[in-house]
Design an enzyme around this catalytic site. Structure first.
Site, PDB file in Angstrom:
ATOM      1  N   LEU A  36      -2.507 -22.593  -1.247  1.00  0.00           N
ATOM      2  CA  LEU A  36      -1.759 -22.377  -2.432  1.00  0.00           C
ATOM      3  C   LEU A  36      -2.450 -21.440  -3.324  1.00  0.00           C
ATOM      4  O   LEU A  36      -2.234 -21.412  -4.618  1.00  0.00           O
ATOM      5  CB  LEU A  36      -1.385 -23.780  -3.268  1.00  0.00           C
ATOM      6  CG  LEU A  36      -0.553 -24.733  -2.551  1.00  0.00           C
ATOM      7  CD1 LEU A  36      -0.243 -25.841  -3.324  1.00  0.00           C
ATOM      8  CD2 LEU A  36       0.899 -24.091  -2.297  1.00  0.00           C
ATOM      9  N   ALA A  75      -3.041 -14.959   4.580  1.00  0.00           N
ATOM     10  CA  ALA A  75      -4.013 -13.864   4.389  1.00  0.00           C
ATOM     11  C   ALA A  75      -4.428 -13.726   2.900  1.00  0.00           C
ATOM     12  O   ALA A  75      -3.280 -14.066   2.274  1.00  0.00           O
ATOM     13  CB  ALA A  75      -3.523 -12.893   5.165  1.00  0.00           C
ATOM     14  N   TYR A 140      -9.096  -4.497   3.931  1.00  0.00           N
ATOM     15  CA  TYR A 140      -8.053  -5.370   4.374  1.00  0.00           C
ATOM     16  C   TYR A 140      -7.209  -4.729   5.680  1.00  0.00           C
ATOM     17  O   TYR A 140      -7.202  -5.640   6.640  1.00  0.00           O
ATOM     18  CB  TYR A 140      -6.717  -5.126   3.390  1.00  0.00           C
ATOM     19  CG  TYR A 140      -5.425  -5.587   3.755  1.00  0.00           C
ATOM     20  CD1 TYR A 140      -5.235  -6.921   3.767  1.00  0.00           C
ATOM     21  CD2 TYR A 140      -4.149  -4.640   4.127  1.00  0.00           C
ATOM     22  CE1 TYR A 140      -3.949  -7.462   4.179  1.00  0.00           C
ATOM     23  CE2 TYR A 140      -3.113  -5.182   4.566  1.00  0.00           C
ATOM     24  CZ  TYR A 140      -2.909  -6.632   4.425  1.00  0.00           C
ATOM     25  OH  TYR A 140      -1.623  -7.059   5.005  1.00  0.00           O
ATOM     26  N   ASN A 169       6.867  -2.484   4.981  1.00  0.00           N
ATOM     27  CA  ASN A 169       6.751  -3.071   3.505  1.00  0.00           C
ATOM     28  C   ASN A 169       8.212  -4.081   3.611  1.00  0.00           C
ATOM     29  O   ASN A 169       9.026  -3.455   3.413  1.00  0.00           O
ATOM     30  CB  ASN A 169       6.975  -1.836   2.642  1.00  0.00           C
ATOM     31  CG  ASN A 169       6.082  -1.099   2.605  1.00  0.00           C
ATOM     32  OD1 ASN A 169       5.757  -0.057   3.418  1.00  0.00           O
ATOM     33  ND2 ASN A 169       5.047  -0.944   1.821  1.00  0.00           N
TER      34      ASN A 169
HETATM   35  N1  NAD Z   1       4.655  -8.572   2.507  1.00  0.00           N
HETATM   36  C1  NAD Z   1       4.417  -7.249   3.168  1.00  0.00           C
HETATM   37  O1  NAD Z   1       5.282  -6.391   2.961  1.00  0.00           O
HETATM   38  C2  NAD Z   1       3.405  -7.517   4.271  1.00  0.00           C
HETATM   39  C3  NAD Z   1       3.067  -6.166   4.905  1.00  0.00           C
HETATM   40  C4  NAD Z   1       2.217  -6.323   5.907  1.00  0.00           C
HETATM   41  C5  NAD Z   1       1.599  -7.235   6.486  1.00  0.00           C
HETATM   42  N2  NAD Z   1       1.875  -8.427   5.835  1.00  0.00           N
HETATM   43  C6  NAD Z   1       1.280  -9.773   6.285  1.00  0.00           C
HETATM   44  O2  NAD Z   1       2.101 -10.686   6.399  1.00  0.00           O
HETATM   45  C7  NAD Z   1       1.535 -11.994   6.001  1.00  0.00           C
HETATM   46  C8  NAD Z   1       2.397 -12.766   4.953  1.00  0.00           C
HETATM   47  O3  NAD Z   1       2.563 -11.792   3.841  1.00  0.00           O
HETATM   48  P1  NAD Z   1       3.216 -12.433   2.286  1.00  0.00           P
HETATM   49  O4  NAD Z   1       3.594 -11.161   1.802  1.00  0.00           O
HETATM   50  O5  NAD Z   1       4.249 -13.554   2.741  1.00  0.00           O
HETATM   51  O6  NAD Z   1       1.941 -12.474   1.629  1.00  0.00           O
HETATM   52  P2  NAD Z   1       1.816 -13.958   0.556  1.00  0.00           P
HETATM   53  O7  NAD Z   1       0.444 -13.743  -0.067  1.00  0.00           O
HETATM   54  O8  NAD Z   1       2.966 -14.173  -0.299  1.00  0.00           O
HETATM   55  O9  NAD Z   1       1.513 -15.156   1.388  1.00  0.00           O
HETATM   56  C9  NAD Z   1       0.298 -15.584   1.904  1.00  0.00           C
HETATM   57  C10 NAD Z   1       0.128 -16.898   1.741  1.00  0.00           C
HETATM   58  O10 NAD Z   1      -1.334 -17.404   2.435  1.00  0.00           O
HETATM   59  C11 NAD Z   1      -1.849 -18.101   1.559  1.00  0.00           C
HETATM   60  N3  NAD Z   1      -3.189 -18.208   1.741  1.00  0.00           N
HETATM   61  C12 NAD Z   1      -4.294 -17.402   1.494  1.00  0.00           C
HETATM   62  N4  NAD Z   1      -5.381 -17.522   1.776  1.00  0.00           N
HETATM   63  C13 NAD Z   1      -5.462 -18.813   2.509  1.00  0.00           C
HETATM   64  C14 NAD Z   1      -6.292 -19.713   2.917  1.00  0.00           C
HETATM   65  N5  NAD Z   1      -7.469 -19.411   3.157  1.00  0.00           N
HETATM   66  N6  NAD Z   1      -5.651 -20.803   3.668  1.00  0.00           N
HETATM   67  C15 NAD Z   1      -4.368 -21.188   3.594  1.00  0.00           C
HETATM   68  N7  NAD Z   1      -3.478 -20.424   2.900  1.00  0.00           N
HETATM   69  C16 NAD Z   1      -4.045 -18.878   2.474  1.00  0.00           C
HETATM   70  C17 NAD Z   1      -1.498 -17.886   0.324  1.00  0.00           C
HETATM   71  O11 NAD Z   1      -1.487 -18.867  -0.614  1.00  0.00           O
HETATM   72  C18 NAD Z   1       0.051 -17.404   0.363  1.00  0.00           C
HETATM   73  O12 NAD Z   1       1.023 -18.423   0.144  1.00  0.00           O
HETATM   74  C19 NAD Z   1      -0.061 -11.784   5.473  1.00  0.00           C
HETATM   75  O13 NAD Z   1      -0.911 -11.947   6.587  1.00  0.00           O
HETATM   76  C20 NAD Z   1       0.165 -10.094   5.264  1.00  0.00           C
HETATM   77  O14 NAD Z   1      -0.888  -9.765   5.171  1.00  0.00           O
HETATM   78  C21 NAD Z   1       2.744  -8.711   4.743  1.00  0.00           C
END
Ligand code: NAD
Length: 316
Positions: A36, A75, A140, A169
């Site tokens: 969270l 992440a 990143y 995205n």
């Molecule tokens: N949203 C995008 O467009 C996009 C694009 C490329 C890659 N990604 C990757 O997809 C994944 C999900 O992205 P998202 O947009 O849902 O991100 P987000 O930030 O909404 O969700 C990530 C979640 O991980 C949790 N988190 C972070 N560190 C943590 C830890 N140490 N232990 C447990 N939980 C932890 C956060 O609380 C959050 O709920 C990520 O790995 C992100 O890098 C997303």
């Protein structure tokens, strides 16, 4: 075959909570982990067995053990914030990922689907970009590229079925409007609905390939059952890109507004354009279905609903 238990790390985040909704709807049992730090507990469907845990902790091992398939999405996910904290970025995004991979290996779980990122392509000039172009520049992207190398090695060394997903995205409901630099679409919608000027980084010519979270979920579902995805990596984009000003124009059309943009300096480390070559994902039977206009209409409805709940006025 919905009689499987699926574990999602990052379940309270944007993509994780949307995936949890879809899996619950399709009859899967879902177990979720999130610390969270950025996620919102209210977004996790009540049917999910939720564990507030850090992915770097050994306490995840007994939880991961319950699963048939793992989706590792947790992440640190902001290029700009990761750029000021390389150690913290590697700690969560690399060591945390390895802890999840190890927990899966210890439990004898074969299939682990994990989030990489199209940021891995930020140094390339090749558009559309195939999965073979590997040019991470920011901390990143380097963390995600490292996850890729480890992921594929777990497949080779331990006979696991690793699937790397390079999201472009991703947008849709629950895209986070609360963070310091919100994603471009929610940034525009919120600002216009609050009567302000939409902030455009640079001159608005940056082009991005946007993919709706429901299309991404179609691919996630395919990853659970398909025999064709193991030890591969897939771009998940639309294969089309739009400039920031084109996205703004589409949003203004939906809202019926004509707000004057406010041009602001661009944060460093931002690639000029991205565009996915989605041949690999199409070859396993997936195709994006949601066009930008339809996707943005849903996002506008979501933001309006959040505003009606009073959440957005509080967040600004
Ligand atoms: N949203 C995008 O467009 C996009 C694009 C490329 C890659 N990604 C990757 O997809 C994944 C999900 O992205 P998202 O947009 O849902 O991100 P987000 O930030 O909404 O969700 C990530 C979640 O991980 C949790 N988190 C972070 N560190 C943590 C830890 N140490 N232990 C447990 N939980 C932890 C956060 O609380 C959050 O709920 C990520 O790995 C992100 O890098 C997303």
């Amino acid at each position: 075959m919905a009689n499987k238990t699926i574990l999602i790390t990052g379940v309270a985040g944007f993509i994780g909570s949307n995936l949890a909704d879809r899996l619950v709807r399709d009859g899967y049992k879902v177990v979720g982990i999130d610390d969270l730090s950025a996620g919102i507990l209210e977004q996790v469907p009540k049917e999910v067995e939720f564990h507030k845990l850090d992915i770097r902790s050994k306490d995840i091992f007994p939880v991961v053990k319950e699963a048939d398939v793992v989706f590792h999405l947790a992440a640190l996910n902001s290029v700009v914030m990761c750029q000021s904290d390389p150690y913290g970025t590697a700690d969560v995004n690399v060591m945390g990922t390895l802890n999840v991979f190890e927990a899966a290996r210890a439990a004898g779980i074969k299939r682990v689907i994990y989030a990489e990122s199209s940021a891995i392509y930020e140094g390339t000039k090749t558009l559309p970009t195939p999965e073979t172009d590997f040019m991470p520049q920011t901390f990143y992207a380097i963390s995600k590229a490292t996850d890729h190398l480890f992921g594929m090695a777990y497949g080779r060394e331990f006979g696991m079925e690793m699937v790397g997903l390079r999201y472009l995205n991703v947008y849709g409901p629950r895209q986070d409007y609360r963070r310091a630099i919100p994603p471009v679409m929610t940034r525009f919608i919120v600002r216009i609905l609050l009567g302000g000027r939409p902030p455009v980084f640079g001159d608005g010519s940056l082009r991005r390939d946007y993919i709706h979270v429901d299309d991404v979920n179609d691919f996630h579902l395919l990853c659970i059952e398909s025999g064709k995805v193991a030890n591969r990596v897939f771009n998940l984009g639309c294969g089309k890109n739009y400039s920031v000003l084109e996205v703004l124009a589409e949003i203004q059309k939906i809202l019926g507004t004509n707000a004057e943009p406010e041009f602001v300096p661009e944060p460093s480390g931002i690639a000029e354009a991205n565009l996915a070559d989605i041949t690999a994902a199409k070859s396993v039977g997936w195709e994006p279905k949601i066009g930008l206009g339809e996707g943005l209409r849903g996002l506008v409805d979501y933001v309006k609903a959040e505003m009606a709940k009073g959440n957005i006025a509080r967040a600004q």
